[in-house]
Design a protein around this motif. Sequence first.
Motif, PDB file in Angstrom:
ATOM      1  N   ILE A  39      29.704  -7.150  -5.089  1.00  0.00           N
ATOM      2  CA  ILE A  39      30.057  -5.738  -5.669  1.00  0.00           C
ATOM      3  C   ILE A  39      31.265  -5.517  -4.855  1.00  0.00           C
ATOM      4  O   ILE A  39      31.474  -6.402  -3.531  1.00  0.00           O
ATOM      5  CB  ILE A  39      29.022  -4.987  -4.960  1.00  0.00           C
ATOM      6  N   ARG A  40      32.464  -4.849  -5.169  1.00  0.00           N
ATOM      7  CA  ARG A  40      33.118  -4.329  -5.439  1.00  0.00           C
ATOM      8  C   ARG A  40      32.926  -3.534  -3.475  1.00  0.00           C
ATOM      9  O   ARG A  40      32.414  -2.092  -3.612  1.00  0.00           O
ATOM     10  CB  ARG A  40      34.314  -3.668  -5.598  1.00  0.00           C
ATOM     11  N   LEU A  41      33.808  -3.730  -2.964  1.00  0.00           N
ATOM     12  CA  LEU A  41      33.135  -1.953  -1.257  1.00  0.00           C
ATOM     13  C   LEU A  41      33.767  -0.898  -1.950  1.00  0.00           C
ATOM     14  O   LEU A  41      32.820  -0.140  -1.542  1.00  0.00           O
ATOM     15  CB  LEU A  41      34.189  -2.786  -0.948  1.00  0.00           C
ATOM     16  N   GLY A  42      34.413  -0.727  -2.644  1.00  0.00           N
ATOM     17  CA  GLY A  42      34.875   0.567  -2.907  1.00  0.00           C
ATOM     18  C   GLY A  42      33.726   1.506  -3.759  1.00  0.00           C
ATOM     19  O   GLY A  42      33.261   2.267  -4.223  1.00  0.00           O
ATOM     20  N   LEU A  47      29.097   4.105  -4.266  1.00  0.00           N
ATOM     21  CA  LEU A  47      27.326   4.201  -4.394  1.00  0.00           C
ATOM     22  C   LEU A  47      26.595   4.789  -2.978  1.00  0.00           C
ATOM     23  O   LEU A  47      25.446   5.441  -3.665  1.00  0.00           O
ATOM     24  CB  LEU A  47      26.812   3.247  -4.610  1.00  0.00           C
ATOM     25  N   ALA A  48      27.287   4.666  -2.105  1.00  0.00           N
ATOM     26  CA  ALA A  48      26.048   4.948  -0.905  1.00  0.00           C
ATOM     27  C   ALA A  48      26.787   6.557  -0.459  1.00  0.00           C
ATOM     28  O   ALA A  48      25.854   7.360  -0.609  1.00  0.00           O
ATOM     29  CB  ALA A  48      27.419   4.009   0.432  1.00  0.00           C
ATOM     30  N   PHE A  59      28.997   3.861   9.425  1.00  0.00           N
ATOM     31  CA  PHE A  59      29.942   2.512   8.870  1.00  0.00           C
ATOM     32  C   PHE A  59      30.810   2.619   7.726  1.00  0.00           C
ATOM     33  O   PHE A  59      31.936   3.247   7.443  1.00  0.00           O
ATOM     34  CB  PHE A  59      28.879   1.927   9.011  1.00  0.00           C
ATOM     35  N   TRP A  60      30.145   3.494   6.957  1.00  0.00           N
ATOM     36  CA  TRP A  60      30.979   3.988   5.641  1.00  0.00           C
ATOM     37  C   TRP A  60      31.777   4.680   6.159  1.00  0.00           C
ATOM     38  O   TRP A  60      33.053   5.198   5.117  1.00  0.00           O
ATOM     39  CB  TRP A  60      30.189   4.585   4.336  1.00  0.00           C
ATOM     40  N   ARG A  61      32.215   6.183   6.279  1.00  0.00           N
ATOM     41  CA  ARG A  61      32.678   6.747   6.763  1.00  0.00           C
ATOM     42  C   ARG A  61      33.531   6.567   7.720  1.00  0.00           C
ATOM     43  O   ARG A  61      34.843   6.785   6.839  1.00  0.00           O
ATOM     44  CB  ARG A  61      32.255   8.055   7.882  1.00  0.00           C
ATOM     45  N   ILE A  62      33.600   5.837   7.974  1.00  0.00           N
ATOM     46  CA  ILE A  62      35.128   5.040   8.684  1.00  0.00           C
ATOM     47  C   ILE A  62      35.772   4.105   8.258  1.00  0.00           C
ATOM     48  O   ILE A  62      37.289   4.047   8.578  1.00  0.00           O
ATOM     49  CB  ILE A  62      34.370   4.329  10.285  1.00  0.00           C
TER      50      ILE A  62
END
Length: 79
Positions: A39-42, A47-48, A59-62
């Motif tokens: 999966i692309r991280l973007g 999705l997150a 993690f996703w906020r940072i």
Amino acid sequence: MDSAADHQFIPANASPALKTAIAELATQTGRPENEFNGIRLGDAYQLAVEAFGDELPEFWRIWNSWNDIPDTPQDWGDL
């Protein structure tokens, strides 16, 4: 150069923090972890955001804050 959002999640090359974030995302979305391979991280970030809403993990906020930094050099100011 590709943006960080274009990088793919490859478990063999991923950091422990990214692996944990993907595992949490899989649990939150009710999907098996192996569905996230490649999966692309973007896309994982989007999705997150949808899955966690206001409870978006650190993690996703940072990760997003690092990717919002402009690529253009900034003025040196009065150095």
